[in-house]
Design a protein around this motif. Structure first.
Motif, PDB file in Angstrom:
ATOM      1  N   GLU A 385      73.893  -5.697 -58.840  1.00 41.33           N
ATOM      2  CA  GLU A 385      73.760  -4.767 -60.057  1.00 41.33           C
ATOM      3  C   GLU A 385      72.279  -5.111 -60.740  1.00 41.33           C
ATOM      4  O   GLU A 385      71.921  -6.316 -60.811  1.00 41.33           O
ATOM      5  N   VAL A 386      71.563  -4.208 -60.817  1.00 40.45           N
ATOM      6  CA  VAL A 386      70.024  -4.211 -61.139  1.00 40.45           C
ATOM      7  C   VAL A 386      69.656  -3.454 -62.544  1.00 40.45           C
ATOM      8  O   VAL A 386      70.437  -2.623 -62.683  1.00 40.45           O
ATOM      9  N   SER A 387      68.676  -3.941 -63.362  1.00 45.75           N
ATOM     10  CA  SER A 387      68.077  -3.269 -64.192  1.00 45.75           C
ATOM     11  C   SER A 387      66.646  -3.251 -64.257  1.00 45.75           C
ATOM     12  O   SER A 387      66.078  -4.262 -63.521  1.00 45.75           O
ATOM     13  N   GLY A 388      65.836  -2.332 -64.613  1.00 45.95           N
ATOM     14  CA  GLY A 388      64.492  -2.429 -64.198  1.00 45.95           C
ATOM     15  C   GLY A 388      64.025  -1.439 -63.495  1.00 45.95           C
ATOM     16  O   GLY A 388      64.057  -1.368 -62.345  1.00 45.95           O
ATOM     17  N   ASN A 389      63.285  -0.193 -64.046  1.00 45.28           N
ATOM     18  CA  ASN A 389      62.814   0.957 -63.266  1.00 45.28           C
ATOM     19  C   ASN A 389      61.854   0.401 -62.145  1.00 45.28           C
ATOM     20  O   ASN A 389      61.828   1.240 -61.214  1.00 45.28           O
ATOM     21  N   ASN A 390      61.077  -0.498 -62.309  1.00 46.89           N
ATOM     22  CA  ASN A 390      60.274  -1.240 -61.307  1.00 46.89           C
ATOM     23  C   ASN A 390      60.394  -2.246 -60.439  1.00 46.89           C
ATOM     24  O   ASN A 390      59.889  -3.075 -59.741  1.00 46.89           O
ATOM     25  N   ALA A 391      61.950  -2.562 -60.596  1.00 49.80           N
ATOM     26  CA  ALA A 391      62.512  -3.790 -60.015  1.00 49.80           C
ATOM     27  C   ALA A 391      62.545  -3.802 -58.804  1.00 49.80           C
ATOM     28  O   ALA A 391      62.879  -2.879 -57.816  1.00 49.80           O
ATOM     29  N   SER A 392      62.066  -4.902 -57.934  1.00 48.81           N
ATOM     30  CA  SER A 392      61.958  -5.259 -56.501  1.00 48.81           C
ATOM     31  C   SER A 392      63.208  -6.337 -56.322  1.00 48.81           C
ATOM     32  O   SER A 392      63.143  -7.362 -57.175  1.00 48.81           O
ATOM     33  N   PHE A 393      64.062  -6.208 -55.633  1.00 50.73           N
ATOM     34  CA  PHE A 393      65.355  -7.226 -55.396  1.00 50.73           C
ATOM     35  C   PHE A 393      65.927  -7.284 -53.941  1.00 50.73           C
ATOM     36  O   PHE A 393      65.559  -6.069 -53.308  1.00 50.73           O
ATOM     37  N   GLY A 394      66.765  -7.973 -53.773  1.00 48.81           N
ATOM     38  CA  GLY A 394      67.335  -7.977 -52.459  1.00 48.81           C
ATOM     39  C   GLY A 394      68.221  -9.121 -51.973  1.00 48.81           C
ATOM     40  O   GLY A 394      68.393 -10.323 -52.673  1.00 48.81           O
ATOM     41  N   VAL A 395      68.473  -9.354 -50.493  1.00 50.91           N
ATOM     42  CA  VAL A 395      69.226 -10.342 -50.278  1.00 50.91           C
ATOM     43  C   VAL A 395      68.293 -10.807 -48.964  1.00 50.91           C
ATOM     44  O   VAL A 395      67.635 -10.351 -48.114  1.00 50.91           O
ATOM     45  N   LEU A 396      68.530 -12.340 -48.821  1.00 54.89           N
ATOM     46  CA  LEU A 396      67.591 -13.148 -47.887  1.00 54.89           C
ATOM     47  C   LEU A 396      68.961 -13.557 -47.012  1.00 54.89           C
ATOM     48  O   LEU A 396      69.333 -14.389 -47.008  1.00 54.89           O
ATOM     49  N   PRO A 397      68.848 -12.945 -45.740  1.00 59.25           N
ATOM     50  CA  PRO A 397      69.968 -13.392 -44.657  1.00 59.25           C
ATOM     51  C   PRO A 397      69.834 -14.500 -43.820  1.00 59.25           C
ATOM     52  O   PRO A 397      70.608 -15.128 -43.189  1.00 59.25           O
ATOM     53  N   LYS A 398      68.643 -15.233 -43.838  1.00 61.88           N
ATOM     54  CA  LYS A 398      68.272 -16.307 -43.180  1.00 61.88           C
ATOM     55  C   LYS A 398      67.212 -17.390 -43.875  1.00 61.88           C
ATOM     56  O   LYS A 398      66.121 -17.094 -43.355  1.00 61.88           O
ATOM     57  N   ALA A 399      67.766 -17.948 -44.719  1.00 65.25           N
ATOM     58  CA  ALA A 399      66.896 -18.509 -45.715  1.00 65.25           C
ATOM     59  C   ALA A 399      66.941 -20.046 -45.521  1.00 65.25           C
ATOM     60  O   ALA A 399      67.976 -20.521 -45.164  1.00 65.25           O
ATOM     61  N   GLY A 482      70.154 -16.133 -49.385  1.00 67.21           N
ATOM     62  CA  GLY A 482      69.668 -15.886 -50.701  1.00 67.21           C
ATOM     63  C   GLY A 482      69.536 -14.747 -51.366  1.00 67.21           C
ATOM     64  O   GLY A 482      69.829 -13.545 -50.880  1.00 67.21           O
ATOM     65  N   PHE A 483      69.300 -14.356 -52.510  1.00 64.54           N
ATOM     66  CA  PHE A 483      69.045 -13.476 -53.417  1.00 64.54           C
ATOM     67  C   PHE A 483      67.868 -13.560 -54.289  1.00 64.54           C
ATOM     68  O   PHE A 483      67.388 -14.633 -54.589  1.00 64.54           O
ATOM     69  N   PHE A 484      67.020 -12.253 -54.714  1.00 62.75           N
ATOM     70  CA  PHE A 484      65.882 -12.679 -55.280  1.00 62.75           C
ATOM     71  C   PHE A 484      65.780 -11.153 -56.153  1.00 62.75           C
ATOM     72  O   PHE A 484      66.337 -10.041 -55.866  1.00 62.75           O
ATOM     73  N   VAL A 485      64.842 -11.246 -57.287  1.00 64.40           N
ATOM     74  CA  VAL A 485      64.416 -10.285 -58.121  1.00 64.40           C
ATOM     75  C   VAL A 485      63.019 -10.544 -58.457  1.00 64.40           C
ATOM     76  O   VAL A 485      62.805 -11.521 -58.704  1.00 64.40           O
ATOM     77  N   SER A 486      62.179  -9.290 -58.821  1.00 64.49           N
ATOM     78  CA  SER A 486      60.892  -9.308 -59.318  1.00 64.49           C
ATOM     79  C   SER A 486      60.987  -8.087 -60.220  1.00 64.49           C
ATOM     80  O   SER A 486      61.269  -6.992 -59.866  1.00 64.49           O
ATOM     81  N   ASN A 487      60.321  -8.470 -61.328  1.00 64.19           N
ATOM     82  CA  ASN A 487      60.191  -7.545 -62.470  1.00 64.19           C
ATOM     83  C   ASN A 487      61.550  -6.649 -62.781  1.00 64.19           C
ATOM     84  O   ASN A 487      61.617  -5.454 -62.976  1.00 64.19           O
ATOM     85  N   GLY A 488      62.506  -7.454 -63.047  1.00 64.84           N
ATOM     86  CA  GLY A 488      63.914  -6.988 -63.481  1.00 64.84           C
ATOM     87  C   GLY A 488      64.853  -7.798 -63.431  1.00 64.84           C
ATOM     88  O   GLY A 488      64.601  -9.005 -63.329  1.00 64.84           O
ATOM     89  N   ASN A 489      66.185  -7.586 -63.541  1.00 62.80           N
ATOM     90  CA  ASN A 489      67.434  -8.246 -63.659  1.00 62.80           C
ATOM     91  C   ASN A 489      68.047  -7.842 -62.649  1.00 62.80           C
ATOM     92  O   ASN A 489      68.433  -6.779 -62.211  1.00 62.80           O
ATOM     93  N   LEU A 490      68.736  -8.979 -61.942  1.00 63.84           N
ATOM     94  CA  LEU A 490      69.747  -8.839 -61.141  1.00 63.84           C
ATOM     95  C   LEU A 490      71.161  -9.729 -61.135  1.00 63.84           C
ATOM     96  O   LEU A 490      70.659 -10.835 -61.331  1.00 63.84           O
ATOM     97  N   THR A 491      72.173  -9.184 -61.033  1.00 64.36           N
ATOM     98  CA  THR A 491      73.426  -9.822 -61.141  1.00 64.36           C
ATOM     99  C   THR A 491      74.111  -9.653 -59.568  1.00 64.36           C
ATOM    100  O   THR A 491      74.378  -8.555 -59.261  1.00 64.36           O
ATOM    101  N   VAL A 492      74.694 -10.433 -58.932  1.00 63.42           N
ATOM    102  CA  VAL A 492      75.253 -10.204 -57.721  1.00 63.42           C
ATOM    103  C   VAL A 492      76.774 -10.856 -58.147  1.00 63.42           C
ATOM    104  O   VAL A 492      76.997 -11.817 -58.586  1.00 63.42           O
ATOM    105  N   ARG A 493      77.682  -9.997 -57.487  1.00 65.76           N
ATOM    106  CA  ARG A 493      79.135 -10.347 -57.762  1.00 65.76           C
ATOM    107  C   ARG A 493      79.887 -10.006 -56.483  1.00 65.76           C
ATOM    108  O   ARG A 493      79.066  -9.397 -55.600  1.00 65.76           O
ATOM    109  N   ASP A 494      81.103 -10.523 -56.455  1.00 71.46           N
ATOM    110  CA  ASP A 494      81.957 -10.237 -55.311  1.00 71.46           C
ATOM    111  C   ASP A 494      81.034 -10.758 -54.156  1.00 71.46           C
ATOM    112  O   ASP A 494      81.286 -10.007 -52.895  1.00 71.46           O
TER     113      ASP A 494
END
Length: 504
Positions: A385-399, A482-494
């Motif tokens: 779940e993300v907010s921020g029109n310019n947000a960059s976010f995602g998942v890191l599968p091998k961190a 891992g999970f990350f976000v830049s210039n926004g808000n990120l909530t990871v559920r489930d």
């Protein structure tokens, strides 16, 4: 009075603009609700290359799928990687009912000699008529300098006999004979004829991509149509064309040396419409063709290896087989999602994560690494779940940790892009993964349901059961998520991770 009218009119315009803005935002952020996944039978005693199938010595290139007697026959171009002596490429065969467990028949259509037109047995198609199975394929021999359309028959789809008398080249009145390949044959009930479309270069439109059209009543005698079946000046050549119908829509799938794409039409006569997202995956998934069983249609492509087994190595021809499921949106666009086999093979739940909340507003990546080591192969599911029109976010599968590079799937709301690359606390880097990109334009929402399949160095991300992005990882050695976000808000559920095996 005039000033009052102007003021009222201005208030009306502001109110109207606000309503339109809100309605646009609501339409843009329409929530996707995933459907319950169907589970199928899997033989868990077979564990090698269970999703991203690859020959133990060589590599899998262009797959020619066919469905018959309740199983898929997956013919493919076998890149022997120096295991076989001399030049040439044969067709090998795998069969499967679930895209997890495979029966390997090895070579079934051999390469010709150095003087034969089919030293390289290149891509084609399979069709059955009167209990006889037919392969129409490309014969390629660089010593001859032109490509041929050739033919073989079988009664069991395993033992094939070539028909050397059936060989034809491009009709040079209309087409060049250098690039003339990848015949796709199907029966057109409206025309009551068999149609063969062939990737070609139309002489009246050199520099553009064309598909030649031949017709036959018996599969043996073919007549050329003077005009191409399809022609576009957007690219210079189309490979591995595939044509099929779902409901009211016809789909033409092709590859353009970068990705596998499609166009759609309500008629074989066109006009052909280019959808908002024409890619069926990224540059890390190529030469895909489709086929349907009694219920669903699937897409069969390959994920290329890289030279020397490093991230910055040259992209090779051939790699690992990967199968996607194709579905249809209400507007006729195609969706790409994980197969039932992918879900069914990974049912052993090994980790359930707590809710994760991340926030950043200074162009840096706020990262959280889960302190849980994972196996080399797994399936991950989560809701972002993300907010921020310019947000960059995602998942890191091998961190490893937030200070060093990790592989990352990067959602970018500023560009509506989905990328694969390196991510650390300070930056993202795509330089070794040029072209591993898909677009979020047709699915951009506030909430994304993601599934990731990882098998050793090969992986695929699925988003909202609509788009996919496949990739390969060599250099980095982390074993955490891992999970990350830049210039926004990120909530990871489930957030859940499953290993290969049945539910316990």
């Amino acid at each position: 009075m005039i000033k009052l009218q102007k003021r009222v009119y201005l208030v009306f315009l502001i109110a109207l603009y606000s309503i339109l803005l809100i309605s646009c935002q609501e339409e843009e952020f329409e929530e996707y609700i995933p459907e319950e996944k169907e589970l199928i039978d899997v033989d868990f005693s077979k564990t090698q290359n269970f999703m991203y199938r690859r020959d133990s010595k060589g590599a899998i290139a262009d797959i020619i799928p066919y469905y018959y007697n309740n199983q898929f026959y997956l013919f493919y171009l076998y890149d022997h990687r120096g295991v076989l002596p001399g030049e040439g490429v044969p067709w090998n065969l795998l069969t499967t009912t679930n895209f997890v467990n495979y029966e390997d028949y090895g070579e079934v259509l051999s390469r010709g000699s150095s003087t034969d037109p089919d030293l390289y047995v290149f891509t084609g198609s399979v069709i059955t008529k009167d209990e006889t199975h037919h392969i129409f394929y490309t014969g390629h021999n660089p010593h001859i300098g032109k490509q041929a359309i050739m033919h073989a028959t079988s009664t069991d789809l395993i033992n094939w006999e070539k028909d050397p008398e059936f060989t034809f080249y491009a009709d040079t009145r209309y087409y060049q004979d250098v690039d003339f390949r990848d015949p796709f044959v199907f029966y057109n009930p409206d025309d009551q004829m068999y149609w063969m479309i062939i990737s070609a270069k139309y002489k009246q439109a050199l520099g553009s991509a064309s598909l030649a059209l031949y017709k036959s009543s018996d599969l043996m005698n073919w007549t050329i149509e003077p005009e191409p079946f399809f022609q576009t000046n957007q690219i210079h050549f189309m490979e591995c064309a595939d044509l099929f119908k779902i409901g009211d829509w016809w789909y033409l799938i092709y590859s353009d040396f970068a990705a596998t794409r499609y166009v759609k039409s309500k008629s074989l006569n066109g006009p052909w419409i280019t959808p908002v997202n024409t890619q069926l995956d990224g540059r890390g998934y190529y030469a895909a063709k489709s086929f349907a069983d009694d219920k669903n249609r699937y897409l069969f492509g390959w994920i290329p290896t890289k030279s020397n087994g490093v991230d910055n190595g040259q992209v090779n021809w051939g790699g690992n087989l990967m199968v996607h499921k194709l579905t249809q949106d209400e507007n006729g666009d195609l969706n790409v999602s994980m197969t039932e086999g992918g879900y069914s093979a990974f049912q052993d739940l090994i980790y359930t994560g707590d809710v994760i909340s991340l926030s950043n507003k200074d162009n840096r990546n706020e990262i959280e690494i889960i302190d849980q080591s994972l196996p080399s192969s797994y399936r991950l599911s989560a809701t972002l779940e993300v907010s921020g029109n310019n947000a960059s976010f995602g998942v890191l599968p091998k961190a490893i940790d937030e200070t060093v590079d990790a592989y990352g799937y990067i959602f970018d709301h500023q560009t509506n892009g989905l990328n694969f690359g390196y991510v650390n606390k300070f930056q993202t880097n795509f330089s070794f993964f040029n072209g591993l990109f898909n677009t979020l334009e047709r699915i951009r929402v506030k909430k994304y349901y993601i599934d990731i399949l990882v098998e050793n160095e090969t992986l695929t991300l699925y988003v909202n059961d609509k788009i996919a992005l496949s990739a390969r990882m060599y250099d980095l050695t982390g074993d955490k998520i891992g999970f990350f976000v830049s210039n926004g808000n990120l909530t990871v559920r489930d957030f859940k991770v499953y290993s290969y095996g049945a539910s316990k």
